[in-house]
Design a protein around this motif. Sequence first.
Motif, PDB file in Angstrom:
ATOM      1  N   VAL A 161       1.026   5.477  -5.468  1.00 14.66           N
ATOM      2  CA  VAL A 161       0.920   6.930  -5.589  1.00 14.66           C
ATOM      3  C   VAL A 161      -0.379   7.356  -6.285  1.00 14.66           C
ATOM      4  O   VAL A 161      -0.621   8.550  -6.466  1.00 14.66           O
ATOM      5  CB  VAL A 161       2.147   7.483  -6.352  1.00 14.66           C
ATOM      6  CG1 VAL A 161       1.964   7.374  -7.859  1.00 14.66           C
ATOM      7  CG2 VAL A 161       2.450   8.925  -5.946  1.00 14.66           C
ATOM      8  N   ARG A 162      -1.216   6.403  -6.623  1.00 15.96           N
ATOM      9  CA  ARG A 162      -2.451   6.706  -7.360  1.00 15.96           C
ATOM     10  C   ARG A 162      -3.303   7.789  -6.688  1.00 15.96           C
ATOM     11  O   ARG A 162      -3.801   8.693  -7.375  1.00 15.96           O
ATOM     12  CB  ARG A 162      -3.285   5.442  -7.560  1.00 15.96           C
ATOM     13  CG  ARG A 162      -4.578   5.703  -8.342  1.00 15.96           C
ATOM     14  CD  ARG A 162      -5.426   4.446  -8.456  1.00 15.96           C
ATOM     15  NE  ARG A 162      -4.781   3.449  -9.292  1.00 15.96           N
ATOM     16  CZ  ARG A 162      -4.869   3.409 -10.608  1.00 15.96           C
ATOM     17  NH1 ARG A 162      -5.573   4.341 -11.256  1.00 15.96           N
ATOM     18  NH2 ARG A 162      -4.263   2.469 -11.291  1.00 15.96           N
ATOM     19  N   PRO A 163      -3.539   7.745  -5.365  1.00 20.71           N
ATOM     20  CA  PRO A 163      -4.386   8.797  -4.766  1.00 20.71           C
ATOM     21  C   PRO A 163      -3.868  10.207  -5.011  1.00 20.71           C
ATOM     22  O   PRO A 163      -4.659  11.137  -5.191  1.00 20.71           O
ATOM     23  CB  PRO A 163      -4.376   8.444  -3.277  1.00 20.71           C
ATOM     24  CG  PRO A 163      -4.118   6.981  -3.234  1.00 20.71           C
ATOM     25  CD  PRO A 163      -3.157   6.725  -4.356  1.00 20.71           C
ATOM     26  N   HIS A 164      -2.554  10.373  -5.017  1.00 26.89           N
ATOM     27  CA  HIS A 164      -1.998  11.691  -5.308  1.00 26.89           C
ATOM     28  C   HIS A 164      -2.117  12.017  -6.797  1.00 26.89           C
ATOM     29  O   HIS A 164      -2.492  13.128  -7.179  1.00 26.89           O
ATOM     30  CB  HIS A 164      -0.528  11.752  -4.886  1.00 26.89           C
ATOM     31  CG  HIS A 164      -0.326  11.716  -3.400  1.00 26.89           C
ATOM     32  ND1 HIS A 164       0.053  10.574  -2.746  1.00 26.89           N
ATOM     33  CD2 HIS A 164      -0.465  12.678  -2.459  1.00 26.89           C
ATOM     34  CE1 HIS A 164       0.154  10.837  -1.445  1.00 26.89           C
ATOM     35  NE2 HIS A 164      -0.163  12.104  -1.257  1.00 26.89           N
ATOM     36  N   LEU A 165      -1.827  11.033  -7.609  1.00 24.87           N
ATOM     37  CA  LEU A 165      -1.832  11.262  -9.054  1.00 24.87           C
ATOM     38  C   LEU A 165      -3.243  11.519  -9.576  1.00 24.87           C
ATOM     39  O   LEU A 165      -3.430  12.273 -10.537  1.00 24.87           O
ATOM     40  CB  LEU A 165      -1.213  10.058  -9.770  1.00 24.87           C
ATOM     41  CG  LEU A 165      -0.905  10.211 -11.258  1.00 24.87           C
ATOM     42  CD1 LEU A 165       0.041  11.381 -11.492  1.00 24.87           C
ATOM     43  CD2 LEU A 165      -0.291   8.920 -11.799  1.00 24.87           C
ATOM     44  N   ASP A 166      -4.247  10.922  -8.944  1.00 23.57           N
ATOM     45  CA  ASP A 166      -5.627  11.107  -9.394  1.00 23.57           C
ATOM     46  C   ASP A 166      -6.079  12.564  -9.269  1.00 23.57           C
ATOM     47  O   ASP A 166      -7.034  12.984  -9.919  1.00 23.57           O
ATOM     48  CB  ASP A 166      -6.577  10.208  -8.604  1.00 23.57           C
ATOM     49  CG  ASP A 166      -6.552   8.759  -9.101  1.00 23.57           C
ATOM     50  OD1 ASP A 166      -5.994   8.529 -10.191  1.00 23.57           O
ATOM     51  OD2 ASP A 166      -7.076   7.881  -8.392  1.00 23.57           O
ATOM     52  N   ALA A 167      -5.386  13.324  -8.430  1.00 29.25           N
ATOM     53  CA  ALA A 167      -5.743  14.733  -8.260  1.00 29.25           C
ATOM     54  C   ALA A 167      -5.204  15.609  -9.388  1.00 29.25           C
ATOM     55  O   ALA A 167      -5.566  16.782  -9.491  1.00 29.25           O
ATOM     56  CB  ALA A 167      -5.218  15.247  -6.925  1.00 29.25           C
ATOM     57  N   VAL A 168      -4.340  15.044 -10.233  1.00 26.85           N
ATOM     58  CA  VAL A 168      -3.787  15.784 -11.368  1.00 26.85           C
ATOM     59  C   VAL A 168      -4.630  15.457 -12.596  1.00 26.85           C
ATOM     60  O   VAL A 168      -4.672  14.306 -13.034  1.00 26.85           O
ATOM     61  CB  VAL A 168      -2.306  15.405 -11.613  1.00 26.85           C
ATOM     62  CG1 VAL A 168      -1.728  16.254 -12.741  1.00 26.85           C
ATOM     63  CG2 VAL A 168      -1.485  15.569 -10.337  1.00 26.85           C
ATOM     64  N   GLU A 169      -5.288  16.459 -13.157  1.00 25.66           N
ATOM     65  CA  GLU A 169      -6.228  16.206 -14.246  1.00 25.66           C
ATOM     66  C   GLU A 169      -5.569  16.157 -15.617  1.00 25.66           C
ATOM     67  O   GLU A 169      -5.999  15.410 -16.491  1.00 25.66           O
ATOM     68  CB  GLU A 169      -7.326  17.271 -14.232  1.00 25.66           C
ATOM     69  CG  GLU A 169      -8.178  17.223 -12.970  1.00 25.66           C
ATOM     70  CD  GLU A 169      -9.279  18.250 -12.993  1.00 25.66           C
ATOM     71  OE1 GLU A 169      -9.318  19.061 -13.947  1.00 25.66           O
ATOM     72  OE2 GLU A 169     -10.108  18.244 -12.070  1.00 25.66           O
ATOM     73  N   ASP A 170      -4.554  16.970 -15.839  1.00 25.57           N
ATOM     74  CA  ASP A 170      -3.855  16.956 -17.116  1.00 25.57           C
ATOM     75  C   ASP A 170      -2.524  17.682 -16.954  1.00 25.57           C
ATOM     76  O   ASP A 170      -2.181  18.152 -15.869  1.00 25.57           O
ATOM     77  CB  ASP A 170      -4.691  17.585 -18.237  1.00 25.57           C
ATOM     78  CG  ASP A 170      -5.173  18.988 -17.883  1.00 25.57           C
ATOM     79  OD1 ASP A 170      -4.363  19.788 -17.369  1.00 25.57           O
ATOM     80  OD2 ASP A 170      -6.357  19.279 -18.110  1.00 25.57           O
ATOM     81  N   GLY A 214      -2.653  10.488   3.064  1.00 21.38           N
ATOM     82  CA  GLY A 214      -1.776   9.861   4.051  1.00 21.38           C
ATOM     83  C   GLY A 214      -1.668   8.354   3.972  1.00 21.38           C
ATOM     84  O   GLY A 214      -0.713   7.788   4.511  1.00 21.38           O
ATOM     85  N   ASP A 215      -2.596   7.668   3.315  1.00 28.87           N
ATOM     86  CA  ASP A 215      -2.579   6.208   3.310  1.00 28.87           C
ATOM     87  C   ASP A 215      -1.304   5.688   2.648  1.00 28.87           C
ATOM     88  O   ASP A 215      -1.057   5.912   1.457  1.00 28.87           O
ATOM     89  CB  ASP A 215      -3.788   5.658   2.565  1.00 28.87           C
ATOM     90  CG  ASP A 215      -5.086   5.908   3.321  1.00 28.87           C
ATOM     91  OD1 ASP A 215      -5.008   6.243   4.507  1.00 28.87           O
ATOM     92  OD2 ASP A 215      -6.160   5.771   2.708  1.00 28.87           O
ATOM     93  N   GLY A 216      -0.479   4.985   3.431  1.00 36.55           N
ATOM     94  CA  GLY A 216       0.736   4.395   2.899  1.00 36.55           C
ATOM     95  C   GLY A 216       1.906   5.349   2.799  1.00 36.55           C
ATOM     96  O   GLY A 216       2.981   4.947   2.334  1.00 36.55           O
ATOM     97  N   PHE A 217       1.749   6.588   3.227  1.00 35.79           N
ATOM     98  CA  PHE A 217       2.829   7.580   3.149  1.00 35.79           C
ATOM     99  C   PHE A 217       3.100   8.177   4.527  1.00 35.79           C
ATOM    100  O   PHE A 217       2.173   8.460   5.285  1.00 35.79           O
ATOM    101  CB  PHE A 217       2.459   8.712   2.176  1.00 35.79           C
ATOM    102  CG  PHE A 217       2.495   8.303   0.742  1.00 35.79           C
ATOM    103  CD1 PHE A 217       3.620   8.534  -0.033  1.00 35.79           C
ATOM    104  CD2 PHE A 217       1.404   7.673   0.151  1.00 35.79           C
ATOM    105  CE1 PHE A 217       3.660   8.151  -1.366  1.00 35.79           C
ATOM    106  CE2 PHE A 217       1.431   7.289  -1.172  1.00 35.79           C
ATOM    107  CZ  PHE A 217       2.567   7.530  -1.939  1.00 35.79           C
ATOM    108  N   GLU A 218       4.378   8.342   4.825  1.00 34.84           N
ATOM    109  CA  GLU A 218       4.758   8.967   6.088  1.00 34.84           C
ATOM    110  C   GLU A 218       4.486  10.470   6.016  1.00 34.84           C
ATOM    111  O   GLU A 218       4.949  11.140   5.088  1.00 34.84           O
ATOM    112  CB  GLU A 218       6.245   8.746   6.369  1.00 34.84           C
ATOM    113  CG  GLU A 218       6.634   7.314   6.642  1.00 34.84           C
ATOM    114  CD  GLU A 218       8.114   7.198   6.954  1.00 34.84           C
ATOM    115  OE1 GLU A 218       8.612   8.013   7.769  1.00 34.84           O
ATOM    116  OE2 GLU A 218       8.763   6.323   6.374  1.00 34.84           O
ATOM    117  N   PRO A 219       3.780  11.018   6.992  1.00 36.07           N
ATOM    118  CA  PRO A 219       3.496  12.456   6.960  1.00 36.07           C
ATOM    119  C   PRO A 219       4.708  13.322   7.268  1.00 36.07           C
ATOM    120  O   PRO A 219       4.652  14.536   7.075  1.00 36.07           O
ATOM    121  CB  PRO A 219       2.424  12.618   8.037  1.00 36.07           C
ATOM    122  CG  PRO A 219       2.678  11.488   8.991  1.00 36.07           C
ATOM    123  CD  PRO A 219       3.150  10.342   8.134  1.00 36.07           C
TER     124      PRO A 219
END
Length: 413
Positions: free
Chosen positions: A263-272, A195-200
């Motif tokens: 968008v890094r927090p979301h992207l960090d959850a994608v491993e490959d 949620g940080d920086g993104f509208e829910p």
Amino acid sequence: MTGAGKALDIAICGAGPAGLATALYMHRLGHRPVILERFDAPRPLGSGLILQPTGQAVLHDLGLFEAICALGAPLDRLHGADARSGRVVLDVRYHSLPGIGRGLGIHRAALFGVLHDAVLEAGISIRTGQSVQALADLPAGRRAVLFEGDQQSEPFDLVIDCLGGGSPLKPHSSGPGKARALPFGAIWGTVPWQGDGFEPTALTQRYQRASVMIGVLPIGRAVPEGPELAAFFWSLKPADYEALRQKGFAAWKEAVLGHWPEVRPHLDAVEDFSAMTLARYAHHTMAMPVGEALAFVGDSAHSASPQLGQGANMALLDARALHLALRDHPDDLDKALAHYARLRRGHVRLYQALSAMFTPFYQSDSRMLPMVRDLFVSALAKIPPAPQLLAAIVAGALLSPIKKLELEKPPGF
């Protein structure tokens, strides 16, 4: 059974949301639907989508609105900005048009699960491992379904195609039309919501001209008590996907963050790349979504870019329209199918045209179209009646499909 006609034996090809909703409506009329599914077990494909007020009205009619709302994430607006300048180039707010309702971000697994549970509760048969290939004509206007391996089904009074854009049954239509592959698709993944920086309550996107589009869509939970999720997507040409993979995941991640560091927090959850799904899009509209003892529902009848977020909603509206057509013409299948085509013709063709018109402004190699978008959309979108029109377009409400299909607006509109 509603109406005076006989109960029909109906084959519904495909156990996606279109097929499941159609089966529920056929069962409501007292018919005998059987769902034919190619997978060994029915399962959802893909990540997230927006259930618009039109689709919500259909689920409300099926008694499933509360169940889907318990899983989804309410949406108040669609927002996008230029990655470099920060200029707003997309700002659609549902509340601009009072009474239109809200969007609902949902995981495809959630929509599938709610519909699938309802089908099982109704006792509707689902036959798995049935790869539909073609149809065979039988006496008395009935059809048999032909499967891979030269197997043939029992006779059916009606076959309903919910197999999607690549359906092998399209040649059996009275007016199949011709599909046009779109140059841009996307890779999608499901990640934990950050949620940080993104509208829910917003779909948030970033653009670099029209060749780069990155988005984060809150989609609620896939299952009750599950974690809150988001759909993350990156627009690209499917033809360029293999080259992207060859450059490596780290290089792609660096490119994404170069456009949108937040968008890094979301992207960090994608491993490959294995965690992402490549989606290809095509534009196709059947001139006649029917044939002899045959009806096409959802993407098999009309497919388009997801830019307007209408795909699943249009399929649900198709299922409702077919229900009304068979209800109103219980003794004449030909008339019922012709009525079904009429009920959906105007709304489908309008939204297919709108999708074809808007998509190049957000997904194309054009340099001029995104310049026009960036210069005018932000300003024009604030001048009435543009905000109201944009809200109506996104909500799927043009030509009043809810009223035409005799649907009630669900609570919260």
